[in-house]
Design a protein around this motif. Structure first.
Motif, PDB file in Angstrom:
ATOM      1  N   ALA A  45       0.939  -1.196  -0.139  1.00 43.00           N
ATOM      2  CA  ALA A  45       0.108   0.002  -0.068  1.00 43.00           C
ATOM      3  C   ALA A  45       0.870   1.000  -0.088  1.00 43.00           C
ATOM      4  O   ALA A  45       2.006   1.272   0.378  1.00 43.00           O
ATOM      5  CB  ALA A  45      -0.949  -0.090   1.303  1.00 43.00           C
ATOM      6  N   ALA A  46       0.230   2.400  -0.674  1.00 43.60           N
ATOM      7  CA  ALA A  46       0.998   3.483  -0.579  1.00 43.60           C
ATOM      8  C   ALA A  46       2.549   3.404  -1.136  1.00 43.60           C
ATOM      9  O   ALA A  46       3.399   4.261  -0.659  1.00 43.60           O
ATOM     10  CB  ALA A  46       1.029   4.397   0.611  1.00 43.60           C
ATOM     11  N   ARG A  48       4.596   0.806  -0.649  1.00 43.04           N
ATOM     12  CA  ARG A  48       5.383   0.207   0.155  1.00 43.04           C
ATOM     13  C   ARG A  48       4.903  -1.179   0.489  1.00 43.04           C
ATOM     14  O   ARG A  48       3.678  -1.486   0.443  1.00 43.04           O
ATOM     15  CB  ARG A  48       5.743   0.951   1.526  1.00 43.04           C
ATOM     16  N   ILE A 270     -10.190   5.969   1.934  1.00 41.97           N
ATOM     17  CA  ILE A 270      -9.401   6.596   2.966  1.00 41.97           C
ATOM     18  C   ILE A 270      -9.963   8.030   3.188  1.00 41.97           C
ATOM     19  O   ILE A 270     -10.496   8.808   2.210  1.00 41.97           O
ATOM     20  CB  ILE A 270      -8.138   6.689   1.985  1.00 41.97           C
ATOM     21  N   LYS A 313      -0.828   8.798   6.575  1.00 39.29           N
ATOM     22  CA  LYS A 313      -1.587   8.267   5.237  1.00 39.29           C
ATOM     23  C   LYS A 313      -1.275   6.810   4.736  1.00 39.29           C
ATOM     24  O   LYS A 313      -1.905   6.275   4.304  1.00 39.29           O
ATOM     25  CB  LYS A 313      -0.880   9.267   4.445  1.00 39.29           C
ATOM     26  N   GLU A 314       0.005   6.438   5.205  1.00 43.51           N
ATOM     27  CA  GLU A 314       0.488   4.882   4.965  1.00 43.51           C
ATOM     28  C   GLU A 314      -0.631   3.736   5.618  1.00 43.51           C
ATOM     29  O   GLU A 314      -1.010   3.044   4.998  1.00 43.51           O
ATOM     30  CB  GLU A 314       1.769   4.671   4.968  1.00 43.51           C
ATOM     31  N   ALA A 317      -3.814   3.620   4.203  1.00 45.46           N
ATOM     32  CA  ALA A 317      -3.871   3.035   2.912  1.00 45.46           C
ATOM     33  C   ALA A 317      -3.722   1.436   3.278  1.00 45.46           C
ATOM     34  O   ALA A 317      -4.526   0.664   2.624  1.00 45.46           O
ATOM     35  CB  ALA A 317      -2.878   3.307   2.014  1.00 45.46           C
TER      36      ALA A 317
END
Length: 363
Positions: A45-46, A48, A270, A313-314, A317
């Motif tokens: 996600a994001a 990563r 999100i 934010k990560e 996600a």
């Protein structure tokens, strides 16, 4: 006596031990059969890859707020809290003062249908008695009416519940038995109540909290409000539940709640905006760190989760990728802790103030 009757009676006698032992029972629902389970999930996600420790909690599993030493404003190890509540699963809860002063929570806490701490920012998750969960920007206001022995009534309000005020504050705070034996500090004027009746009004010298009552403490400029309370007066308390926009929300039936935040996922999308929820700490706004979170899934079950490092934010996600319909962040960093399957899955680096505990004998 007919042979047919005898055969039927014999079959019933032979079946009785089985029936009485409980080996034969009504079919269980899928929710009743489901058990708390844990696993590590790899999530991309994001941009990563994350290794996320998750715990699945079936809808309807008993849940309550697990307090350190069963009091608001104390700290203890996560294993000791789990043991005290007989829990099968637990995760750290609301932010609290971990560095200086009394270790009071910052977020909303509701236990056994009773507001035991008021927070004024972030997002809260709440559970009804039937196990259904909800999530919102919960705000609680506490107001009331005090009526003296002559029938004259006046209004009052409390800003917080079970919190230690600063030495220079002008504030009114309610203290309940969940605080412990005493209010926990000296100063101000204390109004002591039992069963909704004022029994005493004294200068606060860390007064005792009645087991069947509560204490209102007024400090600074708010001391004058204590003049409305005379011995023998009856006291009425009213709680109002609203969201951040001031709209009434149906949280009266919530029996367990923990407030932290920010919100991560709303209606499967999100939805992370820490600043709009009142967060100012860079650790929340843009830094990466250990995170704890909780999600309501599409089937009504709950997912607990921890990750060793992610920005907010990560983290949002990640929660979305894990299938969260609603999700929020809990206290993190050294507070991040998760227990299930009879062991610590994520070990906190500090003592904790409050948790959510599930299953077992919790109530």
């Amino acid at each position: 006596m007919s042979k047919k009757w005898w055969t039927g009676a014999l079959a019933l006698v032979l079946a009785l031990p089985v029936l009485l032992s409980g080996a034969v029972s009504a079919p269980q629902t899928a929710e009743a059969k489901a058990a708390i389970s844990s696993k590590v999930q790899k999530v991309n996600a994001a941009g990563r890859s994350f290794s996320v420790q998750t715990v699945s909690i079936p809808k309807g599993t008993p849940v309550t707020v697990g307090l350190a030493k069963k009091q608001v404003g104390q700290t203890a190890t996560l294993p000791s809290i789990v043991k005290a509540y007989g829990a099968q699963a637990a995760i750290n809860g609301a932010f609290f003062e971990a560095y200086q002063g009394a270790p009071d929570p910052y977020g909303m806490l509701i236990a056994n249908g009773k507001v035991i701490h008021i927070g004024r920012y972030g997002t809260s998750i709440g559970f009804k008695a039937d196990g259904s969960a909800m999530m919102d920007s919960l705000q609680v206001s506490l107001t009331g009416k005090v009526t003296d022995t002559n029938g004259k009534s006046r209004s009052w309000y409390a800003t917080f519940i079970n919190r230690t005020p600063s030495a220079t504050s002008s504030i009114s705070i309610l203290y309940t038995p969940e605080r412990g034996a005493n209010v926990g500090f000296k100063g101000g004027t204390a109004v002591i109540m039992e069963k909704g009746v004022v029994i005493k009004k004294v200068p606060n010298s860390n007064v005792a909290i009645p087991k069947n009552g509560s204490v209102l403490v007024f400090t600074g400029n708010e001391k004058s409000m204590s003049d409305r309370f005379t011995v023998g007066s009856t006291v009425e308390m009213n709680y109002r539940y609203t969201n951040a926009a001031g709209q009434d929300i149906p949280w009266q039936e919530v029996v367990t709640a923990v407030g932290a935040g920010p919100r991560l996922v709303k209606d499967s999308k999100i939805a992370v905006n820490p600043a709009s929820e009142g967060f100012k700490d860079p650790k929340i706004l843009n830094a990466s760190g250990a995170r704890s979170g909780i999600a309501i899934m599409a089937d009504g079950s709950v997912m607990l989760a921890t990750v060793s490092g992610a920005t907010m934010k990560e983290w949002a996600a990640v929660m979305q990728k894990l299938g969260a319909k609603q999700a929020m962040n809990l206290d993190g960093g050294a507070s991040s802790g998760l227990y299930a399957s009879g062991k610590m899955l994520t070990s906190p680096g500090r003592l904790l103030s409050n948790t959510l505990v599930f299953g077992g004998s919790v109530r």
